[in-house]
Design a protein around this motif. Structure first.
Motif, short mmCIF file in Angstrom:
data_model
loop_
_atom_site.label_atom_id
_atom_site.label_comp_id
_atom_site.label_asym_id
_atom_site.label_seq_id
_atom_site.Cartn_x
_atom_site.Cartn_y
_atom_site.Cartn_z
N ALA A 172 41.81 -104.30 -7.57
CA ALA A 172 41.93 -105.55 -7.85
C ALA A 172 41.95 -106.70 -8.13
O ALA A 172 42.25 -107.77 -8.72
CB ALA A 172 40.44 -105.83 -6.63
N ASP A 173 41.92 -105.48 -10.16
CA ASP A 173 41.66 -106.73 -11.14
C ASP A 173 43.31 -106.38 -11.46
O ASP A 173 43.71 -106.95 -12.30
CB ASP A 173 41.36 -106.56 -11.71
CG ASP A 173 41.13 -104.48 -12.23
OD1 ASP A 173 41.96 -104.12 -11.45
OD2 ASP A 173 40.07 -104.43 -13.37
N ARG A 194 39.77 -109.43 4.05
CA ARG A 194 39.53 -108.04 4.06
C ARG A 194 39.27 -108.59 6.59
O ARG A 194 39.83 -108.01 7.36
CB ARG A 194 38.10 -107.31 4.13
CG ARG A 194 37.81 -105.75 5.27
CD ARG A 194 36.87 -104.99 4.70
NE ARG A 194 36.60 -104.37 5.84
CZ ARG A 194 35.07 -103.85 5.62
NH1 ARG A 194 34.49 -103.16 4.39
NH2 ARG A 194 34.49 -102.70 6.47
N GLY A 195 38.00 -109.37 5.92
CA GLY A 195 38.31 -110.23 7.59
C GLY A 195 39.97 -110.46 8.33
O GLY A 195 39.08 -111.39 9.57
N GLY A 203 40.86 -106.37 1.12
CA GLY A 203 42.31 -107.13 1.32
C GLY A 203 43.52 -106.68 1.03
O GLY A 203 43.65 -105.39 1.23
N LEU A 204 44.61 -107.63 1.64
CA LEU A 204 46.45 -107.18 1.79
C LEU A 204 46.67 -107.84 1.15
O LEU A 204 46.42 -109.22 1.06
CB LEU A 204 46.00 -106.51 3.31
CG LEU A 204 47.93 -106.83 3.54
CD1 LEU A 204 47.12 -105.63 4.94
CD2 LEU A 204 48.75 -108.23 3.96
N THR A 209 44.95 -112.43 -10.70
CA THR A 209 44.82 -111.06 -9.78
C THR A 209 45.55 -110.58 -8.43
O THR A 209 45.45 -112.23 -7.75
CB THR A 209 43.30 -110.33 -9.90
OG1 THR A 209 42.45 -111.16 -9.30
CG2 THR A 209 43.28 -110.36 -11.46
N VAL A 210 45.57 -109.97 -7.80
CA VAL A 210 45.65 -109.73 -6.30
C VAL A 210 44.85 -109.92 -5.45
O VAL A 210 44.26 -110.65 -4.45
CB VAL A 210 46.33 -108.26 -6.09
CG1 VAL A 210 47.45 -107.39 -6.51
CG2 VAL A 210 44.76 -107.27 -6.57
N GLU A 211 43.67 -110.26 -6.32
CA GLU A 211 42.09 -110.62 -5.39
C GLU A 211 42.57 -111.79 -5.17
O GLU A 211 41.63 -112.22 -4.53
CB GLU A 211 40.29 -110.18 -6.10
CG GLU A 211 39.45 -110.34 -5.67
CD GLU A 211 38.58 -109.58 -6.66
OE1 GLU A 211 38.03 -109.53 -5.32
OE2 GLU A 211 38.48 -109.50 -7.97
N ASP A 212 42.95 -112.64 -6.54
CA ASP A 212 43.11 -114.44 -6.09
C ASP A 212 44.04 -115.11 -4.94
O ASP A 212 44.27 -115.52 -4.27
CB ASP A 212 43.61 -114.75 -7.37
CG ASP A 212 42.54 -114.68 -9.10
OD1 ASP A 212 41.30 -114.99 -8.08
OD2 ASP A 212 43.19 -114.83 -9.60
N VAL A 213 45.18 -113.84 -4.74
CA VAL A 213 45.57 -114.12 -3.60
C VAL A 213 45.95 -113.64 -2.24
O VAL A 213 46.64 -113.61 -1.06
CB VAL A 213 47.24 -114.09 -4.51
CG1 VAL A 213 47.86 -115.36 -5.61
CG2 VAL A 213 47.73 -112.77 -4.76
N MET A 214 45.33 -112.81 -2.52
CA MET A 214 45.45 -111.50 -0.88
C MET A 214 44.81 -112.14 0.44
O MET A 214 44.41 -113.30 -0.51
CB MET A 214 44.21 -109.80 -1.12
CG MET A 214 42.73 -111.01 -2.06
SD MET A 214 41.90 -109.02 -1.97
CE MET A 214 40.21 -109.83 -1.50
#
Length: 434
Positions: free
Chosen positions: A286-287, A214-215, A316-317, A206-211
């Motif tokens: 995110a998913d 945020r910090g 995140g981004l 998922t995009v959350e794995d590679v983003m």
């Protein structure tokens, strides 16, 4: 009835065993041949490969012609063996029994097992060759094969076992394709295999794995002094930056530095100039799988997206480059990234940042840290301890000894990882393990 010499009978028996072995090998060759290789050679104009594919497309006729002639030869060999035995020893029962046992041995060794082993090991090379005589035999014995298959079809119908006719290309699952790529060996270079295997994983990542978390996002705060904004823009390693004002959750747009440069050359720099030049931010859940996100980028003509959770909060981004790097590995050289230099030291340990992505650490260091929860090393440690640790604390997760070196601002900033011990070896000593 004419009498034939013993030498002629023995020669005929040997020839029958050779023919039996040839048909046995042909059966194994045709069944074991790689149809994808045959299709590739047929597409290149190889006649033998095309004939082999035609025969494999009619399995009942293929097996019919092979087994028809194989059984004829075996029965002829058995009859001739009995004739030879009677010629040598008369109609003695022990002689007929011994002849049967001896012939069975010869058929097993020289006409069944050995030819089939050879055929199984050289199926792809032999299939286009044996397809020529098989095609000829099928033509000359077509009626006999058709007649026999009538009874076969009737028996299958009675048993309610309808054979599946293969049409076109056989379908393969993703896991089967992955296995084919991994077992391709010298046929596909290692780098190409790695890209193909990564491609199969896109649906599971998922995009959350590679983003970028945020910090760690580099952004512009319009509420900061103009000199600070100017300095930030001048030293930025990126061409696109998120722009927010006061609250980092309130992203007002994405600023393309090249557009800003062209504007500054024509007029003065200022906050209002930045407001005018920012483009509308693009948000994604995110998913979302990165394969789907890659399609979204293409359809929406975007290269960057902001990742949000189910409540709409910024996580995140993700950029197009992040997805491409999942396929081919790191290639960006303009951004200093200490993660690319992560490797085990001589003492079997390595110092890493707490914000390091777990998937990257697993890949670079050969670890097996869990990926079904937090995505960063800091998140994994906090979830494991259910608390914010102090420096000097050591834990073990997934057989990996971990020492917390520094914590700051409610985050684990620096961590020392120790190489996991090999099975049966003594684990490396770590101070104050929890």
């Amino acid at each position: 009835m004419p009498e034939y010499s013993l030498s002629l009978q023995l020669t005929s028996l040997v020839l029958l065993l050779v023919f039996s072995g040839a048909f046995s090998m042909t059966e194994t060759v045709m069944m074991a041949a790689n149809r994808y290789k045959l299709r590739s050679r047929a597409a290149a104009g190889h006649t033998g490969a095309r004939l082999a594919l035609d025969l494999l497309g009619k399995t009942d006729r293929l097996l019919g012609v092979i087994l028809l002639f194989n059984n004829l030869v075996n029965i002829a060999a058995a009859t001739l063996s009995s004739v030879i035995t009677i010629h040598l020893f008369g109609e003695e029962r022990w002689a007929l029994g011994a002849g049967t046992v001896l012939l069975t041995f010869f058929i097993l060794v020289f006409s069944e097992i050995t030819p089939k082993v050879i055929g199984a090991h050289h199926a792809d090379r032999l299939a286009p060759i044996v397809s020529y005589p098989l095609s000829f035999l099928l033509k000359v014995s077509y009626f006999a094969v058709w007649f026999v298959n009538l009874f076969v079809s009737g028996l299958l119908h009675v048993l309610r076992l309808k054979p599946v006719q293969e049409e076109g290309h056989a379908s393969l699952s993703i896991e089967e394709l992955r296995s084919m790529v991994l077992e391709s060996g010298q046929y596909i270079p290692a780098k190409h295999r790695s890209i193909l295997v990564n491609l199969f994983d896109l649906e599971n990542i998922t995009v959350e794995d590679v983003m970028t978390a945020r910090g760690a996002i580099e952004s512009i705060d319009l509420s900061a002094p103009e000199d600070e904004i100017r300095q930030h823009l001048a030293t930025s390693y990126h061409t696109r930056l998120p722009v927010f004002e006061d609250d980092s959750e309130r992203v007002i747009g994405i600023l393309h530095l090249r557009r800003l440069l062209g504007h500054v050359l024509d007029s003065e720099f200022g906050r209002e100039a930045i407001r005018e030049l920012v483009s509308k931010p693009y948000f994604v859940p995110a998913d979302t799988s990165i394969y789907t996100q890659l399609q979204f980028f293409q359809e929406n003509h975007q290269r960057m997206a902001l990742v949000v959770d189910e409540y709409g909060e910024l996580l995140g981004l993700i950029t197009l480059e992040d997805i491409i790097e999942e396929l081919i590995g790191k290639f960006t050289t303009s951004v200093p990234d200490s993660g690319d230099r992560v490797s085990w030291g001589e003492d079997g340990s390595v110092l890493v940042d707490g914000s390091q992505n777990l998937r990257e650490l697993n890949r670079k260091l050969g670890l097996k840290l869990p990926l079904d929860g937090p995505k960063t090393l800091n998140g994994l440690i906090l979830e494991h301890l259910q608390d914010i640790p102090e420096g000097g604390l050591s834990i073990k997760i997934a057989d990996t000894p971990i020492e917390v070196v520094q914590t700051q601002d409610r985050m684990v900033r620096t961590v020392r990882l120790f190489r996991p011990a090999a099975p049966g070896a003594e684990a490396p000593a770590t101070p104050g393990e929890a």
